[in-house]
Design a protein around this motif. Sequence first.
Motif, PDB file in Angstrom:
ATOM      1  N   THR A 112      -8.140   2.152   2.617  1.00  0.00           N
ATOM      2  CA  THR A 112      -6.700   1.874   2.625  1.00  0.00           C
ATOM      3  C   THR A 112      -6.305   0.456   2.219  1.00  0.00           C
ATOM      4  O   THR A 112      -5.142   0.205   1.933  1.00  0.00           O
ATOM      5  CB  THR A 112      -6.117   2.098   4.033  1.00  0.00           C
ATOM      6  OG1 THR A 112      -6.702   1.140   4.936  1.00  0.00           O
ATOM      7  CG2 THR A 112      -6.356   3.511   4.521  1.00  0.00           C
ATOM      8  N   TYR A 160      -6.118   7.450   7.158  1.00  0.00           N
ATOM      9  CA  TYR A 160      -5.707   7.254   5.762  1.00  0.00           C
ATOM     10  C   TYR A 160      -4.343   7.906   5.527  1.00  0.00           C
ATOM     11  O   TYR A 160      -3.449   7.308   4.926  1.00  0.00           O
ATOM     12  CB  TYR A 160      -6.754   7.844   4.807  1.00  0.00           C
ATOM     13  CG  TYR A 160      -6.356   7.735   3.361  1.00  0.00           C
ATOM     14  CD1 TYR A 160      -6.692   6.612   2.611  1.00  0.00           C
ATOM     15  CD2 TYR A 160      -5.619   8.746   2.737  1.00  0.00           C
ATOM     16  CE1 TYR A 160      -6.316   6.504   1.286  1.00  0.00           C
ATOM     17  CE2 TYR A 160      -5.240   8.644   1.407  1.00  0.00           C
ATOM     18  CZ  TYR A 160      -5.587   7.524   0.690  1.00  0.00           C
ATOM     19  OH  TYR A 160      -5.199   7.408  -0.621  1.00  0.00           O
ATOM     20  N   LEU A 206      -1.626   5.737   7.321  1.00  0.00           N
ATOM     21  CA  LEU A 206      -1.402   4.399   6.760  1.00  0.00           C
ATOM     22  C   LEU A 206      -0.937   4.416   5.310  1.00  0.00           C
ATOM     23  O   LEU A 206      -0.097   3.599   4.923  1.00  0.00           O
ATOM     24  CB  LEU A 206      -2.693   3.583   6.871  1.00  0.00           C
ATOM     25  CG  LEU A 206      -3.182   3.322   8.290  1.00  0.00           C
ATOM     26  CD1 LEU A 206      -4.601   2.778   8.276  1.00  0.00           C
ATOM     27  CD2 LEU A 206      -2.244   2.390   9.027  1.00  0.00           C
ATOM     28  N   VAL A 207      -1.471   5.343   4.520  1.00  0.00           N
ATOM     29  CA  VAL A 207      -1.176   5.369   3.079  1.00  0.00           C
ATOM     30  C   VAL A 207      -0.107   6.398   2.745  1.00  0.00           C
ATOM     31  O   VAL A 207       0.928   6.065   2.159  1.00  0.00           O
ATOM     32  CB  VAL A 207      -2.464   5.621   2.267  1.00  0.00           C
ATOM     33  CG1 VAL A 207      -2.152   5.799   0.787  1.00  0.00           C
ATOM     34  CG2 VAL A 207      -3.450   4.484   2.481  1.00  0.00           C
ATOM     35  N   LYS A 208      -0.348   7.641   3.092  1.00  0.00           N
ATOM     36  CA  LYS A 208       0.568   8.718   2.698  1.00  0.00           C
ATOM     37  C   LYS A 208       1.900   8.636   3.434  1.00  0.00           C
ATOM     38  O   LYS A 208       2.950   8.866   2.831  1.00  0.00           O
ATOM     39  CB  LYS A 208      -0.077  10.091   2.935  1.00  0.00           C
ATOM     40  CG  LYS A 208      -1.327  10.318   2.123  1.00  0.00           C
ATOM     41  CD  LYS A 208      -1.038  10.296   0.644  1.00  0.00           C
ATOM     42  CE  LYS A 208      -2.274  10.603  -0.163  1.00  0.00           C
ATOM     43  NZ  LYS A 208      -1.996  10.610  -1.594  1.00  0.00           N
ATOM     44  N   ASP A 253      -0.960   0.543   2.130  1.00  0.00           N
ATOM     45  CA  ASP A 253      -1.929   0.130   1.119  1.00  0.00           C
ATOM     46  C   ASP A 253      -1.283  -0.714   0.022  1.00  0.00           C
ATOM     47  O   ASP A 253      -1.971  -1.396  -0.729  1.00  0.00           O
ATOM     48  CB  ASP A 253      -2.622   1.341   0.507  1.00  0.00           C
ATOM     49  CG  ASP A 253      -1.649   2.281  -0.195  1.00  0.00           C
ATOM     50  OD1 ASP A 253      -0.533   2.502   0.328  1.00  0.00           O
ATOM     51  OD2 ASP A 253      -2.009   2.803  -1.271  1.00  0.00           O
ATOM     52  N   VAL A 300     -11.902   2.696   7.502  1.00  0.00           N
ATOM     53  CA  VAL A 300     -10.501   2.933   7.148  1.00  0.00           C
ATOM     54  C   VAL A 300     -10.008   1.825   6.222  1.00  0.00           C
ATOM     55  O   VAL A 300      -9.311   2.085   5.245  1.00  0.00           O
ATOM     56  CB  VAL A 300      -9.622   3.066   8.410  1.00  0.00           C
ATOM     57  CG1 VAL A 300      -8.146   3.170   8.043  1.00  0.00           C
ATOM     58  CG2 VAL A 300     -10.061   4.258   9.258  1.00  0.00           C
ATOM     59  N   GLN A 301     -10.404   0.586   6.503  1.00  0.00           N
ATOM     60  CA  GLN A 301     -10.020  -0.536   5.631  1.00  0.00           C
ATOM     61  C   GLN A 301     -10.518  -0.307   4.210  1.00  0.00           C
ATOM     62  O   GLN A 301      -9.780  -0.559   3.247  1.00  0.00           O
ATOM     63  CB  GLN A 301     -10.606  -1.844   6.172  1.00  0.00           C
ATOM     64  CG  GLN A 301     -10.359  -3.041   5.257  1.00  0.00           C
ATOM     65  CD  GLN A 301     -10.975  -4.319   5.783  1.00  0.00           C
ATOM     66  OE1 GLN A 301     -10.834  -4.639   6.950  1.00  0.00           O
ATOM     67  NE2 GLN A 301     -11.660  -5.042   4.920  1.00  0.00           N
TER      68      GLN A 301
END
Length: 171
Positions: free
Chosen positions: A52, A110, A113-115, A120, A48-49
Amino acid sequence: MAAQPQYAFPRLQPGYARLWAAMTVTKTAAAIAQSKHIIASKDRYKAVQQATRVPWFVVGALHMREISGSFSGWLHNGDPMHRDGVPVQTVHVPPHRPPNPSVSWEQGAYDALVKCEGLDELAAWCPELVAYAAEKFNGFGYRSPARNIPSPYLWGGTSVQERGKFAADKK
């Protein structure tokens, strides 16, 4: 995704630094057990890191808070990934995530955390930024004038924690 101006990191950073400096862990056994669980899943969190730029240990800590590190629920809020064997989206805040519930846990992370949260976009992951990212992820509701307490999501199990935890979204 930028936070509201009153919740911008530069404005909140001094408070996080103050609390971090004053904090001691009060539930040491639980913290050690959770740390071991996070480390055991490090490879998944590192994947995941990679996608992201959110540090693996932050992904792990959020995963512990949302669903006790179980890979059967979405990182967004811990809602189940499947019902009766069928992939499903989240029901609770944020609802209807991820857009395609047939994705892997990592792909769902993802999305969370991002969307949904734009984590990010953060860089230079110091303790204050980790605290900010976690509070942004969970919501700034504890900062409302009616409550104004340090978020138990961040400070639970430490000397900073105060009474007043939400039992559910907005409750």
